[in-house]
Motif scaffolding. Structure first.
Motif, mmCIF file in Angstrom:
data_model
loop_
_atom_site.group_PDB
_atom_site.id
_atom_site.type_symbol
_atom_site.label_atom_id
_atom_site.label_comp_id
_atom_site.label_asym_id
_atom_site.label_seq_id
_atom_site.Cartn_x
_atom_site.Cartn_y
_atom_site.Cartn_z
ATOM 1 N N PHE A 199 -9.331 3.236 0.905
ATOM 2 C CA PHE A 199 -10.176 2.284 0.166
ATOM 3 C C PHE A 199 -9.521 1.788 -1.119
ATOM 4 O O PHE A 199 -10.008 0.847 -1.737
ATOM 5 N N GLY A 200 -8.464 2.449 -1.542
ATOM 6 C CA GLY A 200 -7.814 2.046 -2.786
ATOM 7 C C GLY A 200 -8.609 2.426 -4.019
ATOM 8 O O GLY A 200 -8.516 1.735 -5.048
ATOM 9 N N ASN A 231 -4.433 11.786 -3.361
ATOM 10 C CA ASN A 231 -5.106 11.954 -2.083
ATOM 11 C C ASN A 231 -5.932 13.241 -2.031
ATOM 12 O O ASN A 231 -7.034 13.266 -1.480
ATOM 13 N N ASP A 282 -13.410 -3.569 0.038
ATOM 14 C CA ASP A 282 -12.372 -4.497 -0.394
ATOM 15 C C ASP A 282 -12.846 -5.948 -0.427
ATOM 16 O O ASP A 282 -12.053 -6.861 -0.664
ATOM 17 N N ALA A 321 0.833 -1.207 0.000
ATOM 18 C CA ALA A 321 0.000 0.000 0.000
ATOM 19 C C ALA A 321 0.869 1.259 0.000
ATOM 20 O O ALA A 321 0.555 2.243 -0.675
ATOM 21 N N ASP A 324 -6.447 7.846 0.978
ATOM 22 C CA ASP A 324 -7.340 6.900 0.297
ATOM 23 C C ASP A 324 -7.145 5.491 0.852
ATOM 24 O O ASP A 324 -6.414 4.675 0.293
ATOM 25 N N SER A 375 2.140 1.987 -3.373
ATOM 26 C CA SER A 375 1.115 2.352 -4.349
ATOM 27 C C SER A 375 0.741 3.822 -4.201
ATOM 28 O O SER A 375 0.618 4.335 -3.095
ATOM 29 N N ARG A 394 -3.399 4.015 -3.067
ATOM 30 C CA ARG A 394 -3.929 3.414 -1.847
ATOM 31 C C ARG A 394 -3.009 3.733 -0.683
ATOM 32 O O ARG A 394 -1.788 3.744 -0.820
ATOM 33 N N GLU A 395 -3.610 3.977 0.474
ATOM 34 C CA GLU A 395 -2.846 4.161 1.705
ATOM 35 C C GLU A 395 -3.056 2.933 2.597
ATOM 36 O O GLU A 395 -4.112 2.303 2.554
ATOM 37 N N ILE A 443 -14.291 -0.022 4.990
ATOM 38 C CA ILE A 443 -13.052 -0.394 4.295
ATOM 39 C C ILE A 443 -13.088 -1.858 3.902
ATOM 40 O O ILE A 443 -12.774 -2.233 2.765
ATOM 41 N N GLU A 462 -6.299 2.872 -6.974
ATOM 42 C CA GLU A 462 -5.910 1.618 -7.619
ATOM 43 C C GLU A 462 -7.015 1.114 -8.540
ATOM 44 O O GLU A 462 -6.740 0.606 -9.634
ATOM 45 N N LYS A 463 -8.250 1.239 -8.088
ATOM 46 C CA LYS A 463 -9.387 0.770 -8.890
ATOM 47 C C LYS A 463 -9.515 1.595 -10.178
ATOM 48 O O LYS A 463 -9.836 1.052 -11.242
#
Length: 395
Positions: A345-346, A367, A250, A185, A343, A188, A191-192, A246, A349-350
């Motif tokens: 929730f990612g 962010n 996911d 994470a 973020d 990336s 995503r956090e 969350i 990434e989505k």
């Protein structure tokens, strides 16, 4: 003949030869947990190594007396490895780190020093596995969390890991975060990381002694909230049912439950299984438009109001109520995380997965872009079980 002689020579060599790095068991100490915090005034890292105490088992087996199951050695250093090596001054045996079961991060360290660099030492060193859980000591020092001796599992690392697995399977507000997941994470841009917090309840002067394990109301460690990060730093906590948002996004929920208001005073309970979500994201006028669709199967597992579940309108009422409760909880969770600005929730990434070209435009400040997102949540709950009793008790 030569081949037979060579094979015989090879076997004899293997039997007579030894391992160059071989060590006797009484020459090593097995580290079961590592705690790391930061001391701002000293500008040093504080490292605690929790070592398994084999004599605790030996004395119990032989004489019935008890010894503490773990021994804690701590030191300071300008780097984490300097502190770890300084511990050697206090230990008579060489530490073995291949059996570390838990990493405890101090809240001060998580807030003031970026985790981007903290995990570097573990990823570089092959002695420590990266598939072990990571937690944050919340409102307590790392030492207090690690050295609390509980009743059921006297080794705190085992106790904490077991509680994370237990609550994630039954409640769904927390999920086990492994070090490799946190590293992924952090690496990336979309995503956090999210890391569980742990605190101590009923703390007393005997919390770090065997006396605590022999109390009915002993002190115990408790999984407490989900840490939200931005740029590798802890920026806030998400507590209670909103933290499920969350896990739901996911698709990590195994089972959970919701409390449904049935009148002004009472609540009924519904168990949720097969909780699945689908996220659609796009960018419009530089603002992320996010649609989240959630589907779940519901089971009525506790009723405090008079309700006749033989009637379809009763089931429909409970389905709608559950949908509203879940939707409100999701919206609250997303709103709180947006305020923190990380973020969790990612969503980035989505977006990258469906449209990498568009995401590249916002990658550098995702962010900040996430904080502007407009999110809609729709929920569909289908009740397929009301338990063994159709009608509630009359009262």
């Amino acid at each position: 003949m030569k081949k037979k002689f060579f094979n015989s020579f090879l076997i004899v060599s293997m039997l007579l030869g030894g391992c160059s790095n071989y060590k006797e068991l009484n020459q090593v100490s097995i580290v079961v947990a590592i705690g790391i915090d930061y001391l701002p005034k000293e500008k040093k890292y504080h490292v605690i190594t929790q070592i398994f105490n084999p004599s605790a088992i030996a004395t119990t087996t032989q004489s019935g007396s008890q010894s503490v199951p773990v021994i804690a050695l701590d030191e300071k250093g300008r780097t984490i490895l300097e502190a770890v090596r300084n511990v050697s001054k206090k230990g008579s045996r060489q530490n073995i780190y291949s059996h570390v079961a838990l990493i405890v991060i101090g809240e001060t360290l998580a807030k003031e020093r970026s985790l981007n660099y903290i995990f570097d030492v573990f990823e570089r060193d092959s002695k420590v596995r990266v598939n072990i859980p990571v937690i944050i000591a919340r409102n307590k020092s790392v030492g207090e969390i690690m050295n609390n001796i509980t009743s059921l599992d006297k080794i705190s690392a085992k106790s904490i890991v077991g509680k994370i697995k237990n609550t994630s399977a039954l409640l769904g507000e927390n999920q086990e975060t492994l070090m490799r997941q946190a590293i992924s994470a952090i690496s990336s841009s979309g995503r956090e990381p999210v890391i569980n917090g742990v605190s101590i309840e009923n703390e007393s002067e005997s919390s770090e002694t065997l006396e605590n394990a022999n109390k009915v109301t002993s002190s115990y460690d408790k999984i407490n909230g989900t840490g939200i990060f931005r740029d590798g730093k802890l920026v806030g906590w998400l507590d209670g049912p909103p933290a499920k948002s969350i896990q739901i996004i996911d698709n990590l929920i195994k089972e959970t439950n919701v409390q449904i208001p049935c009148n002004k005073k009472e609540f009924d309970s519904m168990e949720l299984t097969r909780v699945k979500s689908m996220t659609e994201i796009k960018i419009k006028d530089n603002i992320p438009i996010i649609n989240i669709k959630i589907k779940s199967i519901g089971h009525i597992d506790e009723v405090f109001c008079n309700a006749n579940f033989d009637k379809a309108k009763t089931l429909n009422k409970y389905e709608k109520s559950a949908e509203n409760v879940i939707k409100q909880s999701m919206e609250k969770g997303i709103s709180e995380v947006k305020k923190f600005g990380g973020d969790a929730f990612g969503f980035g990434e989505k977006l990258y997965m469906v449209n990498p070209k568009i995401y590249k435009k916002y990658e550098g400040n995702w962010n900040d872009t996430f904080k502007k997102a407009k999110v809609t949540v729709s929920v569909d709950v289908q009740i397929n079980n009301v338990g063994m009793r159709r009608k509630s008790y009359p009262y």
